[in-house]
Enzyme design. Structure first.
Site, PDB file in Angstrom:
ATOM      1  N   ALA A  65       0.932  -1.494  -0.118  1.00 16.59           N
ATOM      2  CA  ALA A  65       0.274   0.490  -0.065  1.00 16.59           C
ATOM      3  C   ALA A  65       0.539   1.487  -0.217  1.00 16.59           C
ATOM      4  O   ALA A  65       2.220   0.652   0.511  1.00 16.59           O
ATOM      5  CB  ALA A  65      -0.839   0.024   1.492  1.00 16.59           C
ATOM      6  N   GLY A 109       0.331  -4.686   0.717  1.00 11.47           N
ATOM      7  CA  GLY A 109      -1.005  -4.692  -0.049  1.00 11.47           C
ATOM      8  C   GLY A 109      -0.591  -5.452  -1.224  1.00 11.47           C
ATOM      9  O   GLY A 109      -0.938  -6.110  -1.664  1.00 11.47           O
ATOM     10  N   GLU A 112      -1.029 -10.091  -0.840  1.00  9.47           N
ATOM     11  CA  GLU A 112      -1.953  -9.356  -0.259  1.00  9.47           C
ATOM     12  C   GLU A 112      -2.915  -9.856  -2.065  1.00  9.47           C
ATOM     13  O   GLU A 112      -3.730 -10.184  -1.405  1.00  9.47           O
ATOM     14  CB  GLU A 112      -2.498  -8.282   0.421  1.00  9.47           C
ATOM     15  CG  GLU A 112      -1.895  -8.481   1.733  1.00  9.47           C
ATOM     16  CD  GLU A 112      -2.281  -7.146   2.658  1.00  9.47           C
ATOM     17  OE1 GLU A 112      -1.976  -5.981   2.762  1.00  9.47           O
ATOM     18  OE2 GLU A 112      -2.747  -7.427   4.177  1.00  9.47           O
ATOM     19  N   GLU A 132       4.943  -5.475   7.413  1.00  7.84           N
ATOM     20  CA  GLU A 132       3.284  -4.274   8.039  1.00  7.84           C
ATOM     21  C   GLU A 132       3.677  -3.766   9.724  1.00  7.84           C
ATOM     22  O   GLU A 132       4.690  -2.389   9.762  1.00  7.84           O
ATOM     23  CB  GLU A 132       1.991  -4.256   8.113  1.00  7.84           C
ATOM     24  CG  GLU A 132       1.125  -4.171   6.386  1.00  7.84           C
ATOM     25  CD  GLU A 132       1.773  -5.638   5.809  1.00  7.84           C
ATOM     26  OE1 GLU A 132       1.756  -6.068   6.162  1.00  7.84           O
ATOM     27  OE2 GLU A 132       0.553  -5.724   4.719  1.00  7.84           O
TER      28      GLU A 132
HETATM   29  C1  HXC Z   1       4.997   4.353  -1.460  1.00 11.98           C
HETATM   30  C2  HXC Z   1       7.048   3.416  -1.671  1.00 11.98           C
HETATM   31  C3  HXC Z   1       6.094   2.192  -1.233  1.00 11.98           C
HETATM   32  C4  HXC Z   1       5.318   2.562  -1.126  1.00 11.98           C
HETATM   33  C5  HXC Z   1       8.851   2.130  -2.413  1.00 11.98           C
HETATM   34  N1  HXC Z   1       8.199   3.429  -2.692  1.00 11.98           N
HETATM   35  N2  HXC Z   1       7.454   1.133  -1.758  1.00 11.98           N
HETATM   36  N3  HXC Z   1       6.041   4.764  -2.200  1.00 11.98           N
HETATM   37  N4  HXC Z   1       4.423   3.399  -1.040  1.00 11.98           N
HETATM   38  N5  HXC Z   1       4.655   1.353  -0.370  1.00 11.98           N
HETATM   39  C6  HXC Z   1       8.885   4.231  -3.249  1.00 11.98           C
HETATM   40  C7  HXC Z   1      10.166   4.449  -2.391  1.00 11.98           C
HETATM   41  O1  HXC Z   1       9.899   5.559  -1.627  1.00 11.98           O
HETATM   42  C8  HXC Z   1      10.954   5.924  -3.734  1.00 11.98           C
HETATM   43  O2  HXC Z   1      10.459   6.470  -3.992  1.00 11.98           O
HETATM   44  C9  HXC Z   1      10.672   4.847  -4.711  1.00 11.98           C
HETATM   45  O3  HXC Z   1       9.736   3.639  -4.831  1.00 11.98           O
HETATM   46  C10 HXC Z   1      11.590   3.397  -4.948  1.00 11.98           C
HETATM   47  O4  HXC Z   1      12.049   3.306  -3.770  1.00 11.98           O
HETATM   48  P1  HXC Z   1      13.168   2.382  -2.911  1.00 11.98           P
HETATM   49  O5  HXC Z   1      13.021   2.666  -1.828  1.00 11.98           O
HETATM   50  O6  HXC Z   1      14.514   3.947  -3.297  1.00 11.98           O
HETATM   51  O7  HXC Z   1      13.825   1.270  -3.412  1.00 11.98           O
HETATM   52  P2  HXC Z   1      14.763   0.157  -2.840  1.00 11.98           P
HETATM   53  O8  HXC Z   1      15.971   0.762  -2.560  1.00 11.98           O
HETATM   54  O9  HXC Z   1      15.054  -0.959  -4.505  1.00 11.98           O
HETATM   55  O10 HXC Z   1      13.740  -0.917  -2.433  1.00 11.98           O
HETATM   56  C11 HXC Z   1      12.832  -1.944  -2.679  1.00 11.98           C
HETATM   57  C12 HXC Z   1      11.803  -1.880  -1.475  1.00 11.98           C
HETATM   58  C13 HXC Z   1      12.012  -0.755  -0.445  1.00 11.98           C
HETATM   59  C14 HXC Z   1      12.491  -3.115  -0.619  1.00 11.98           C
HETATM   60  C15 HXC Z   1      10.668  -2.807  -1.669  1.00 11.98           C
HETATM   61  O11 HXC Z   1      11.658   0.633  -1.711  1.00 11.98           O
HETATM   62  C16 HXC Z   1      10.613  -1.171   0.899  1.00 11.98           C
HETATM   63  O12 HXC Z   1      10.788  -1.483   1.875  1.00 11.98           O
HETATM   64  N6  HXC Z   1       8.956  -0.300  -0.220  1.00 11.98           N
HETATM   65  C17 HXC Z   1       8.500  -0.586   1.385  1.00 11.98           C
HETATM   66  C18 HXC Z   1       7.564  -1.705   1.638  1.00 11.98           C
HETATM   67  C19 HXC Z   1       6.219  -1.424   2.211  1.00 11.98           C
HETATM   68  O13 HXC Z   1       7.046  -1.890   4.089  1.00 11.98           O
HETATM   69  N7  HXC Z   1       5.459  -2.655   1.976  1.00 11.98           N
HETATM   70  C20 HXC Z   1       4.135  -2.574   2.521  1.00 11.98           C
HETATM   71  C21 HXC Z   1       3.305  -1.512   3.120  1.00 11.98           C
HETATM   72  S1  HXC Z   1       1.862  -1.561   3.902  1.00 11.98           S
HETATM   73  P3  HXC Z   1      11.110   7.883  -4.192  1.00 11.98           P
HETATM   74  O14 HXC Z   1      10.890   9.252  -4.385  1.00 11.98           O
HETATM   75  O15 HXC Z   1      11.646   7.962  -2.819  1.00 11.98           O
HETATM   76  O16 HXC Z   1      12.246   7.955  -4.533  1.00 11.98           O
HETATM   77  C22 HXC Z   1       0.743  -1.814   3.904  1.00 11.98           C
HETATM   78  C23 HXC Z   1      -0.284  -2.697   4.027  1.00 11.98           C
HETATM   79  C24 HXC Z   1      -0.451  -1.779   5.185  1.00 11.98           C
HETATM   80  O17 HXC Z   1       1.205  -2.531   2.393  1.00 11.98           O
HETATM   81  C25 HXC Z   1      -1.620  -1.656   5.784  1.00 11.98           C
HETATM   82  C26 HXC Z   1      -2.085  -0.182   6.939  1.00 11.98           C
HETATM   83  C27 HXC Z   1      -3.562  -0.553   7.567  1.00 11.98           C
END
Ligand code: HXC
Length: 258
Positions: A65, A109, A112, A132
């Site tokens: 997400a 997400g 999911e 998460e």
């Molecule tokens: C918004 C995201 C994102 C996300 C990546 N990006 N994941 N933006 N939401 N979930 C963006 C980064 O901010 C970055 O933008 C660009 O995508 C590239 O990501 P990087 O981190 O620079 O890439 P990398 O170093 O290769 O790392 C990849 C990654 C990492 C390991 C996948 O991006 C990461 O950990 N992302 C988050 C994963 C996560 O936590 N997902 C769960 C989300 S919560 P910029 O502009 O900064 O360059 C969820 C449900 C929540 O899904 C429920 C709540 C109620």
């Protein structure tokens, strides 16, 4: 029909939906939900389309997400918007078959969404996770429920509590994905599998899907009764007559879709 966050094309009877937010690793924001809901509803409603493939990029199916969209929201916002409910009421409610073709990250997400599909075909680069907890929250689009049903309590609990990723090999052996293919073949293999499904009698495909999904919702006794009824309903279709006649006459069936 064009979408802000998706590329959608029809390949014969197969609809290919590609999530297209490369700058955010296909993070799922409200626009992706609106677009995905509309694209899958259009697929469901189109009598020429009989299977869909949802995919992302080489690097990410979807990295979760959209954290940036959620960062400033408060609990009341999430509650009043019934945040994430559209994934259940629209995307996961698609009646026709669809496959998730996953390469790279399928996190939060993204994992999911892949699990909402009827099955997952994974590239050897795929990585699945529910991280998460590292954000101070928990899965909100079905991760704790569907992952547990797919891989069992031990692995689901470990994944949710540590936030670690599972690679494609582990995901296949745990039952999360149907098949692993080399990343370079992912789209071809997924489209080929979708074409095989699209060539089946369409009502039978929809009812097979409903029956397997029911196994996760019912007791065994209820499920077996429902299975028999659905089987009996299918025997009333023209495609049942055609399918059995075609077998006896040693020819391919020609489906009417009813
Ligand atoms: C918004 C995201 C994102 C996300 C990546 N990006 N994941 N933006 N939401 N979930 C963006 C980064 O901010 C970055 O933008 C660009 O995508 C590239 O990501 P990087 O981190 O620079 O890439 P990398 O170093 O290769 O790392 C990849 C990654 C990492 C390991 C996948 O991006 C990461 O950990 N992302 C988050 C994963 C996560 O936590 N997902 C769960 C989300 S919560 P910029 O502009 O900064 O360059 C969820 C449900 C929540 O899904 C429920 C709540 C109620």
């Amino acid at each position: 029909m064009s979408y802000e966050t998706l590329l959608v094309e029809q390949r014969g009877a197969v609809t290919l939906i590609t999530i297209n937010r490369p700058q955010a690793l296909n993070a799922l924001n409200a626009q992706v939900l609106a677009d995905m809901s509309a694209a899958l509803a259009a697929y469901d409603a189109d009598p020429t389309q009989h299977c869909a493939v949802v995919t992302g990029s080489e690097k990410a199916f979807a990295a979760g997400a959209d954290i940036k969209q959620m960062a400033d929201k408060e609990a009341a916002d999430f509650f009043l918007e019934d945040f994430f409910s559209g994934w259940t009421s629209h995307v996961a409610a698609t009646r026709k078959p669809w496959i998730a073709a996953v390469a790279g990250f399928a996190l939060g997400g993204g994992c999911e969404l892949a699990m909402m599909a009827d099955f997952i075909i994974a590239a050897d680069t795929a990585k699945f996770g529910q991280p998460e907890i590292k954000l101070g929250v928990a899965p909100g689009m079905g991760g704790s429920q569907r992952l547990t049903r797919a891989v069992g309590k031990a692995k689901a609990m470990e994944m949710c509590l540590t936030g670690r990723m599972m690679d494609a090999t582990e995901a296949e052996s745990a039952g999360l994905v149907a098949r692993i293919v080399p990343a370079s073949d992912l789209l071809d293999e997924a489209l080929k599998t979708a074409a095989t499904i699209a060539a089946m009698p369409p009502m039978a495909a929809m009812i097979n899907k409903e029956m397997v999904n029911l196994a996760f919702e019912s007791t065994l006794t209820q499920g077996l009764v429902a299975e028999r009824r659905m089987f009996q309903i299918l025997t009333a279709t023209e495609d049942k007559k055609e399918g059995m006649a075609a077998f006896v006459e040693k020819r391919a069936g020609v489906w009417k879709g009813r």
